[in-house]
Scaffold this motif. Structure first.
Motif, PDB file in Angstrom:
ATOM      1  N   PHE A   1       0.826  -1.126  -0.054  1.00  0.00           N
ATOM      2  CA  PHE A   1      -0.061   0.055  -0.189  1.00  0.00           C
ATOM      3  C   PHE A   1       0.706   1.263  -0.004  1.00  0.00           C
ATOM      4  O   PHE A   1       1.968   1.176   0.575  1.00  0.00           O
ATOM      5  CB  PHE A   1      -0.864   0.104   1.052  1.00  0.00           C
ATOM      6  N   ASN A   2       0.460   2.250  -0.467  1.00  0.00           N
ATOM      7  CA  ASN A   2       1.035   3.579  -0.720  1.00  0.00           C
ATOM      8  C   ASN A   2       0.996   4.208   0.569  1.00  0.00           C
ATOM      9  O   ASN A   2       0.340   3.902   1.497  1.00  0.00           O
ATOM     10  CB  ASN A   2       0.903   4.309  -1.847  1.00  0.00           C
ATOM     11  N   SER A   3       1.514   5.492   0.776  1.00  0.00           N
ATOM     12  CA  SER A   3       1.432   6.260   1.849  1.00  0.00           C
ATOM     13  C   SER A   3      -0.204   6.783   2.246  1.00  0.00           C
ATOM     14  O   SER A   3      -0.404   6.908   3.328  1.00  0.00           O
ATOM     15  CB  SER A   3       2.297   7.543   2.061  1.00  0.00           C
ATOM     16  N   ASP A   4      -1.231   6.894   1.249  1.00  0.00           N
ATOM     17  CA  ASP A   4      -2.253   7.236   1.380  1.00  0.00           C
ATOM     18  C   ASP A   4      -3.185   5.967   1.832  1.00  0.00           C
ATOM     19  O   ASP A   4      -4.501   6.227   1.966  1.00  0.00           O
ATOM     20  CB  ASP A   4      -2.993   7.793   0.150  1.00  0.00           C
ATOM     21  N   GLY A   5      -2.767   4.739   1.808  1.00  0.00           N
ATOM     22  CA  GLY A   5      -3.516   3.586   2.362  1.00  0.00           C
ATOM     23  C   GLY A   5      -4.034   2.984   1.176  1.00  0.00           C
ATOM     24  O   GLY A   5      -4.919   2.232   1.487  1.00  0.00           O
TER      25      GLY A   5
ATOM     26  N   VAL B   1       2.585 -16.016 -19.108  1.00  0.00           N
ATOM     27  CA  VAL B   1       2.014 -14.665 -18.368  1.00  0.00           C
ATOM     28  C   VAL B   1       2.999 -13.655 -18.257  1.00  0.00           C
ATOM     29  O   VAL B   1       4.182 -14.045 -17.528  1.00  0.00           O
ATOM     30  CB  VAL B   1       1.304 -15.081 -16.944  1.00  0.00           C
ATOM     31  N   GLU B   2       3.023 -12.513 -18.678  1.00  0.00           N
ATOM     32  CA  GLU B   2       3.838 -11.245 -18.464  1.00  0.00           C
ATOM     33  C   GLU B   2       3.391 -10.360 -17.573  1.00  0.00           C
ATOM     34  O   GLU B   2       2.367  -9.873 -17.481  1.00  0.00           O
ATOM     35  CB  GLU B   2       4.065 -10.551 -20.094  1.00  0.00           C
ATOM     36  N   GLU B   3       4.212 -10.030 -16.709  1.00  0.00           N
ATOM     37  CA  GLU B   3       3.801  -9.234 -15.631  1.00  0.00           C
ATOM     38  C   GLU B   3       4.113  -8.058 -15.789  1.00  0.00           C
ATOM     39  O   GLU B   3       5.404  -7.726 -16.318  1.00  0.00           O
ATOM     40  CB  GLU B   3       4.333  -9.568 -14.203  1.00  0.00           C
ATOM     41  N   GLY B   4       3.315  -6.725 -15.692  1.00  0.00           N
ATOM     42  CA  GLY B   4       3.580  -5.505 -16.090  1.00  0.00           C
ATOM     43  C   GLY B   4       3.867  -4.840 -14.612  1.00  0.00           C
ATOM     44  O   GLY B   4       4.349  -5.289 -13.736  1.00  0.00           O
ATOM     45  N   MET B   5       4.455  -3.412 -14.873  1.00  0.00           N
ATOM     46  CA  MET B   5       4.642  -2.555 -13.868  1.00  0.00           C
ATOM     47  C   MET B   5       3.478  -2.347 -12.744  1.00  0.00           C
ATOM     48  O   MET B   5       2.457  -2.284 -13.074  1.00  0.00           O
ATOM     49  CB  MET B   5       5.065  -1.058 -14.247  1.00  0.00           C
ATOM     50  N   ASP B   6       3.930  -1.902 -11.389  1.00  0.00           N
ATOM     51  CA  ASP B   6       2.939  -1.763 -10.421  1.00  0.00           C
ATOM     52  C   ASP B   6       2.463  -0.311 -10.785  1.00  0.00           C
ATOM     53  O   ASP B   6       3.118   0.682 -11.397  1.00  0.00           O
ATOM     54  CB  ASP B   6       3.633  -1.749  -9.286  1.00  0.00           C
ATOM     55  N   SER B   7       1.216  -0.127 -10.504  1.00  0.00           N
ATOM     56  CA  SER B   7       0.708   1.265 -10.446  1.00  0.00           C
ATOM     57  C   SER B   7      -0.241   1.476  -9.465  1.00  0.00           C
ATOM     58  O   SER B   7      -0.729   0.560  -8.574  1.00  0.00           O
ATOM     59  CB  SER B   7      -0.468   1.297 -11.843  1.00  0.00           C
ATOM     60  N   ARG B   8      -0.328   2.963  -8.875  1.00  0.00           N
ATOM     61  CA  ARG B   8      -0.834   3.139  -7.711  1.00  0.00           C
ATOM     62  C   ARG B   8      -2.407   3.323  -7.862  1.00  0.00           C
ATOM     63  O   ARG B   8      -3.020   3.754  -6.817  1.00  0.00           O
ATOM     64  CB  ARG B   8      -0.464   4.577  -7.315  1.00  0.00           C
ATOM     65  N   SER B   9      -2.990   3.159  -9.196  1.00  0.00           N
ATOM     66  CA  SER B   9      -4.469   3.241  -9.299  1.00  0.00           C
ATOM     67  C   SER B   9      -4.873   2.254 -10.239  1.00  0.00           C
ATOM     68  O   SER B   9      -4.091   1.884 -11.001  1.00  0.00           O
ATOM     69  CB  SER B   9      -4.914   4.774  -9.670  1.00  0.00           C
ATOM     70  N   ARG B  10      -6.027   1.822 -10.199  1.00  0.00           N
ATOM     71  CA  ARG B  10      -6.653   0.748 -11.157  1.00  0.00           C
ATOM     72  C   ARG B  10      -6.662   1.307 -12.587  1.00  0.00           C
ATOM     73  O   ARG B  10      -6.363   0.689 -13.377  1.00  0.00           O
ATOM     74  CB  ARG B  10      -7.994   0.488 -10.619  1.00  0.00           C
ATOM     75  N   ALA B  11      -6.941   2.631 -12.793  1.00  0.00           N
ATOM     76  CA  ALA B  11      -7.023   3.128 -13.932  1.00  0.00           C
ATOM     77  C   ALA B  11      -5.503   3.120 -14.462  1.00  0.00           C
ATOM     78  O   ALA B  11      -5.361   3.004 -15.815  1.00  0.00           O
ATOM     79  CB  ALA B  11      -7.695   4.613 -13.941  1.00  0.00           C
ATOM     80  N   GLY B  12      -4.518   3.494 -13.741  1.00  0.00           N
ATOM     81  CA  GLY B  12      -3.029   3.438 -14.427  1.00  0.00           C
ATOM     82  C   GLY B  12      -2.728   2.253 -14.646  1.00  0.00           C
ATOM     83  O   GLY B  12      -1.666   1.951 -15.547  1.00  0.00           O
TER      84      GLY B  12
END
Length: 82
Positions: free
Chosen positions: A39-43, A61-72
């Motif tokens: 989780f990021n600092s905003d929870g 399966v190819e894994e992508g980068m982590d994103s802080r939002s579902r839309a991202g």
């Protein structure tokens, strides 16, 4: 206009070669977005997108980068595996 039998054989050979080439490269068959445990600092949770590709010997399966939002995390998966 009817194709002679040699024409149909040539057409069938081309179709088999194209399908073999595509499966050798890896054809996109689906994707999923999942929540990563950190989780990021905003929870809020981080998300990761996974792209699934079909090959002659199975799927990968190819894994992508982590994103802080579902839309991202909703980025584009290439139709053929790069």
């Amino acid at each position: 206009m009817k194709l002679p039998p040699v024409g149909w054989a040539f057409f069938g050979l081309i179709v088999v070669l194209v399908i073999g080439y595509l499966l050798n490269q890896g054809v996109y068959v689906g994707s999923s977005i999942e929540m990563v445990g950190s989780f990021n600092s905003d929870g809020q949770p981080a998300y990761r997108k996974r792209c699934t590709y079909l090959y002659l010997n199975g799927t990968r399966v190819e894994e992508g980068m982590d994103s802080r939002s579902r839309a991202g995390a909703d980025w584009f998966c290439a139709p053929l595996h790069p």
